[in-house]
Design a protein around this motif. Structure first.
Motif, short mmCIF file in Angstrom:
data_model
loop_
_atom_site.label_atom_id
_atom_site.label_comp_id
_atom_site.label_asym_id
_atom_site.label_seq_id
_atom_site.Cartn_x
_atom_site.Cartn_y
_atom_site.Cartn_z
N GLY A 12 0.83 -1.19 0.00
CA GLY A 12 0.00 0.00 0.00
C GLY A 12 0.86 1.24 0.00
N SER A 14 0.30 5.66 0.55
CA SER A 14 -0.65 6.74 0.80
C SER A 14 -0.92 7.49 -0.51
CB SER A 14 -0.12 7.70 1.86
OG SER A 14 0.94 8.48 1.33
N THR A 53 -6.00 -1.80 -0.74
CA THR A 53 -7.08 -0.88 -1.11
C THR A 53 -8.21 -0.88 -0.09
OG1 THR A 53 -8.21 -2.57 -2.46
CG2 THR A 53 -6.57 -1.20 -3.57
N ASN A 54 -8.17 -1.79 0.89
CA ASN A 54 -9.17 -1.78 1.95
C ASN A 54 -9.05 -0.52 2.81
OD1 ASN A 54 -10.17 -4.28 1.14
ND2 ASN A 54 -8.79 -5.42 2.49
N ASN A 55 -7.87 0.06 2.81
CA ASN A 55 -7.66 1.35 3.50
C ASN A 55 -8.08 2.46 2.55
OD1 ASN A 55 -6.69 3.72 4.63
ND2 ASN A 55 -4.76 2.82 5.31
N SER A 57 -7.63 5.52 2.42
CA SER A 57 -6.66 6.59 2.15
C SER A 57 -5.41 6.08 1.44
CB SER A 57 -6.26 7.29 3.45
OG SER A 57 -5.63 6.39 4.33
N SER A 58 -5.44 4.81 0.99
CA SER A 58 -4.27 4.21 0.34
C SER A 58 -4.62 3.71 -1.05
CB SER A 58 -3.73 3.03 1.16
OG SER A 58 -3.24 3.46 2.40
#
Length: 360
Positions: A12, A14, A53-55, A57-58
Motif C-alpha cells: 500500500g 498513501s 485498497t481496503n484502507n 486513504s491508500s
C-alpha cells in the motif's frame, strides 16, 4: 538464476506519496529498507497489493521490477534468494535486496479491477552506474553522509529518521570517546541538532556554541562551516524569540557566505530568507520585504522555475504586503505562490491550506 529476470512487490502507498511518485515518472526512486520481493506475481498482487485498497486513504501498488544481475554486480547492489526461509515456504520465491536499492520509474498504469479504482502497476528497472542520474544521486548521497564517518554517520542517519532519543544517546557516547577536535566539533553539532529537534533550545545552543568554538580555532575565518554554525545558532535564538540575537547570528553567517560561496548559491537565499523572517517577527516589514525579495532573486537563478521554495518566497512576500496594508500586492504574491504549489506539490499537501487561507 538467469542474468535478467522480473520480481514483484505488492504494498500500500498513501495517496499523497502516490501523487508524488506519479510526478517523478521517468526519475529515480529508492526503497529505504531491506526490499522483499517475489518471483510470484499472484502472491504479490493478491496477498499485498489488492488488500491495501481496503484502507480508503491508500492505493494498492504492484511493483514490477526488471533486474539485470550484471548491473547488480557493477553497482554493488547485493541481493539474495531466501525462499527456503520465507513465510510462504518456497511458494513466494522471495528475493531480498539491500537497503537503498535504486530503480528508475518506467511506467505507471491503472490495473482494471471491478472492486476498486485504486490498484496500480508501477514498472521499475534497476538502475546502476551506467545511468547518469544514478551517478549524480549516489554522488550527492556520498557528499551528504561523508562529512562524518563511522558511528557519526549512523548518528546522522538516526537524526534524519527522527530517532532523537537514540541519536542523543549515541552522540553522548561518541563525545565521551572523541579523540580529536574535529570529532568533538562534529558530535557537538549533531547533539545540538538533536536537542533542536526535541525543542530543548538552551541545550541546543550550548552544543552548537561548543562546536563553533572548536571550528573557530581549527578553520580559516571565512570557512563555509563557520557560516553553517552561525546559522544554526541563529535558528535556535529565533525559536526562542530572541530576535536581535538571531539577527546577529544570521548576519554573521551571511557575511561569511558572501566571501566563501558563489553569488547565487542557494545557501545565500536561505540566509536572506532567515533574516527576512526575523525582521517580519520584529515588525520591520520594509526590511523583511527587502530580504525576502533578495532571497527570491537568488532562488530564481539557482532553482528550477516551479520549485516549492519559490512558492514559499512568494508566500512570505505576500505576508509582508498584507501586514503593510498593500492588499493588491499581497494577493498577487499569494496567487503566484498557489500557482507554483499546484504544479510542484501533491493535491492534498498542507501548504495549499495556507495558500487558500491567505488568499481568503
Amino acid at each position: 538464476m538467469p542474468t535478467k529476470f522480473q520480481v514483484f512487490r505488492g504494498q500500500g502507498l498513501s495517496m499523497e506519496d502516490f501523487e508524488k511518485m506519479k510526478k517523478t515518472k521517468g526519475g529515480l526512486m529508492s526503497f529505504n529498507n531491506f526490499l522483499s520481493t517475489s518471483r510470484n506475481r499472484e502472491i504479490s498482487f493478491k496477498r499485498f497489493a489488492r488488500p491495501a485498497t481496503n484502507n480508503p486513504s491508500s492505493v494498492g501498488i504492484l511493483f514490477v521490477m526488471n533486474i539485470d544481475t550484471v548491473i547488480c554486480m557493477k553497482s554493488s547492489t547485493p541481493f539474495a534468494e531466501v525462499s527456503k526461509v520465507g513465510y510462504y515456504e518456497g511458494k513466494e520465491e522471495e528475493i531480498l535486496f539491500s537497503t537503498h536499492t535504486i530503480f528508475r520509474i518506467d511506467r505507471i498504469e491503472r490495473i482494471p479491477d471491478e472492486h476498486t479504482d485504486r490498484l496500480w502497476q508501477v514498472n521499475l528497472t534497476l538502475a546502476g552506474n551506467q545511468d547518469d542520474d544514478f551517478n549524480k544521486l549516489t554522488a550527492h548521497l556520498r557528499e551528504e553522509f561523508t562529512w562524518v564517518t563511522g558511528w557519526g554517520r549512523f548518528a546522522d542517519i538516526l537524526i534524519r529518521l527522527g530517532e532523537s532519543q537514540k541519536a542523543k544517546h549515541l552522540c553522548k557516547i561518541l563525545l565521551g570517546k572523541a579523540t580529536s577536535d574535529k570529532q568533538r566539533s562534529d558530535y557537538n553539532l549533531q547533539l545540538g541538532t538533536v536537542y533542536y529537534n526535541m525543542g530543548e533550545y538552551s541545550k541546543a545552543l550550548s552544543s552548537y556554541e561548543r562546536s563553533l568554538e572548536i571550528k573557530k580555532i581549527a578553520l580559516p575565518p571565512n570557512h563555509p562551516n563557520l557560516a553553517a554554525s552561525y546559522n544554526n545558532i541563529g535558528l535556535v535564538y529565533y525559536n526562542m524569540g530572541e530576535y536581535s540575537k538571531a539577527l546577529s547570528s544570521y548576519e554573521r553567517s551571511l557575511e561569511i557566505q558572501k566571501i566563501a560561496l558563489p553569488p547565487n548559491h542557494p545557501n545565500l537565499a536561505a540566509s536572506y530568507n532567515n533574516i527576512g523572517n526575523v525582521y517580519y517577527n520584529m515588525g520591520e516589514y520594509s526590511k523583511a520585504l527587502s530580504s525576502y525579495e533578495r532571497s527570491l532573486e537568488i532562488k530564481k537563478i539557482a532553482l528550477p522555475p516551479n520549485h516549492p521554495s519559490l512558492a514559499t518566497s512568494y508566500n512570505n512576500i505576500g505576508l509582508v504586503y498584507g501586514n503593510m496594508g498593500e492588499y493588491s500586492k499581497a494577493l498577487s504574491s499569494y496567487e503566484r505562490s498557489l500557482e507554483m504549489r499546484k504544479i510542484a506539490l501533491p493535491p492534498n499537501h498542507p501548504d495549499f491550506a495556507q495558500s487558500y487561507n491567505n488568499i481568503g
